[in-house]
Motif scaffolding. Structure first.
Motif, PDB file in Angstrom:
ATOM      1  N   GLY A  95       0.876  -1.267  -0.125  1.00  0.00           N
ATOM      2  CA  GLY A  95      -0.034   0.096  -0.046  1.00  0.00           C
ATOM      3  C   GLY A  95       0.907   1.283   0.020  1.00  0.00           C
ATOM      4  O   GLY A  95       0.186   2.460   0.256  1.00  0.00           O
ATOM      5  N   GLN A  96       2.352   1.207  -0.284  1.00  0.00           N
ATOM      6  CA  GLN A  96       2.953   2.316  -0.206  1.00  0.00           C
ATOM      7  C   GLN A  96       2.676   3.070  -1.553  1.00  0.00           C
ATOM      8  O   GLN A  96       2.768   2.542  -2.578  1.00  0.00           O
ATOM      9  N   SER A  97       2.575   4.508  -1.144  1.00  0.00           N
ATOM     10  CA  SER A  97       2.304   5.598  -2.494  1.00  0.00           C
ATOM     11  C   SER A  97       3.321   6.564  -2.783  1.00  0.00           C
ATOM     12  O   SER A  97       3.430   6.998  -3.733  1.00  0.00           O
ATOM     13  N   VAL A  98       4.048   6.666  -1.483  1.00  0.00           N
ATOM     14  CA  VAL A  98       4.848   7.594  -1.523  1.00  0.00           C
ATOM     15  C   VAL A  98       6.177   7.115  -1.129  1.00  0.00           C
ATOM     16  O   VAL A  98       6.132   6.360   0.030  1.00  0.00           O
ATOM     17  N   ASN A 117      -4.955  -0.801   2.775  1.00  0.00           N
ATOM     18  CA  ASN A 117      -5.197   0.255   1.326  1.00  0.00           C
ATOM     19  C   ASN A 117      -6.553   1.093   1.689  1.00  0.00           C
ATOM     20  O   ASN A 117      -7.564   0.526   1.207  1.00  0.00           O
ATOM     21  N   TRP A 118      -6.325   2.179   2.585  1.00  0.00           N
ATOM     22  CA  TRP A 118      -7.564   2.695   2.642  1.00  0.00           C
ATOM     23  C   TRP A 118      -8.103   3.829   1.658  1.00  0.00           C
ATOM     24  O   TRP A 118      -9.017   4.390   1.875  1.00  0.00           O
ATOM     25  N   GLY A 119      -7.235   4.011   0.715  1.00  0.00           N
ATOM     26  CA  GLY A 119      -7.642   4.949  -0.346  1.00  0.00           C
ATOM     27  C   GLY A 119      -7.302   6.400   0.339  1.00  0.00           C
ATOM     28  O   GLY A 119      -7.197   6.603   1.172  1.00  0.00           O
ATOM     29  N   HIS A 120      -7.359   7.332  -0.749  1.00  0.00           N
ATOM     30  CA  HIS A 120      -6.745   8.668  -0.327  1.00  0.00           C
ATOM     31  C   HIS A 120      -7.963   9.663  -0.842  1.00  0.00           C
ATOM     32  O   HIS A 120      -8.197   9.841  -2.041  1.00  0.00           O
ATOM     33  N   LYS A 121      -8.683  10.175   0.199  1.00  0.00           N
ATOM     34  CA  LYS A 121      -9.868  10.994  -0.158  1.00  0.00           C
ATOM     35  C   LYS A 121      -9.393  12.365   0.607  1.00  0.00           C
ATOM     36  O   LYS A 121      -9.131  12.627   1.594  1.00  0.00           O
ATOM     37  N   PRO A 122      -9.290  13.681  -0.294  1.00  0.00           N
ATOM     38  CA  PRO A 122      -8.891  14.824   0.224  1.00  0.00           C
ATOM     39  C   PRO A 122      -9.737  15.288   1.278  1.00  0.00           C
ATOM     40  O   PRO A 122     -10.985  15.241   1.345  1.00  0.00           O
ATOM     41  N   GLY A 123      -8.719  15.727   2.244  1.00  0.00           N
ATOM     42  CA  GLY A 123      -9.729  16.496   3.508  1.00  0.00           C
ATOM     43  C   GLY A 123     -10.030  17.723   3.226  1.00  0.00           C
ATOM     44  O   GLY A 123      -9.548  18.324   2.248  1.00  0.00           O
TER      45      GLY A 123
END
Ligand code: AMP
Ligand code: ZN
Length: 140
Positions: A95-98, A117-123
């Motif tokens: 799940g590494q993305s950076v 892998n929780w997904g990336h939703k802008p805060g």
């Protein structure tokens, strides 16, 4: 790091990209995650670029875990989550993305069914900024 492969966290260290900074010392930088899974989700990175745990300098890792402890205490005090995970990914399959070493201080709620892998939703940036100030003040 090589100019042909710009790294978003190196750019944050260099001040080329803004962040909601929580802590800085010679070896580490801590800031809010801009795609928080829950309020208070934040990151500790080594200032030196290392792709992952395998490559990271041991003294940098020691500094990073000490900062992660202080951040977890602060997040726990400010947000009173039901729990906090420290999450650290090595490789896309994990799940590494950076690809620059970091710990997530990852607040949890009971039964939130968070997955690796929780997904990336802008805060909400205003909310993240406000929490950054409170967490910074609560750091021991
Ligand atoms: P990972 O997927 O474990 O590599 O985690 C990388 C994290 O970095 C994700 O949770 C992203 O939301 C976060 N992230 C990416 N870019 C930024 C940024 N510019 N500022 C703050 N957090 C970021
Ligand atoms: Zn980097």
């Amino acid at each position: 790091m090589a100019e042909s492969a710009p790294c978003v966290f190196c750019r944050i260290v260099e001040g080329e990209i803004p962040c909601f900074k929580l802590h800085e010392d010679p070896r580490t930088l801590a800031f809010m995650d801009i795609n928080p899974f829950h309020d208070g989700h934040c990151l500790v990175i080594t200032k030196a670029h290392a792709e992952n745990l395998y490559a990271a300098d041991e003294a940098d890792l020691a500094a990073a875990i000490a900062v992660a402890k202080r951040l977890a205490i602060a997040v726990n005090q400010v947000l009173r989550p039901d729990g906090i995970n420290l999450v650290q990914a090595n490789g896309a399959g994990a799940g590494q993305s950076v690809f620059h070493f970091h710990f997530h201080v990852f607040p949890r709620k009971l039964n939130d069914n968070a997955q690796f892998n929780w997904g990336h939703k802008p805060g909400d940036m205003a909310r993240i900024g406000e929490l950054a100030e409170r967490i910074k003040r609560a750091m021991p």
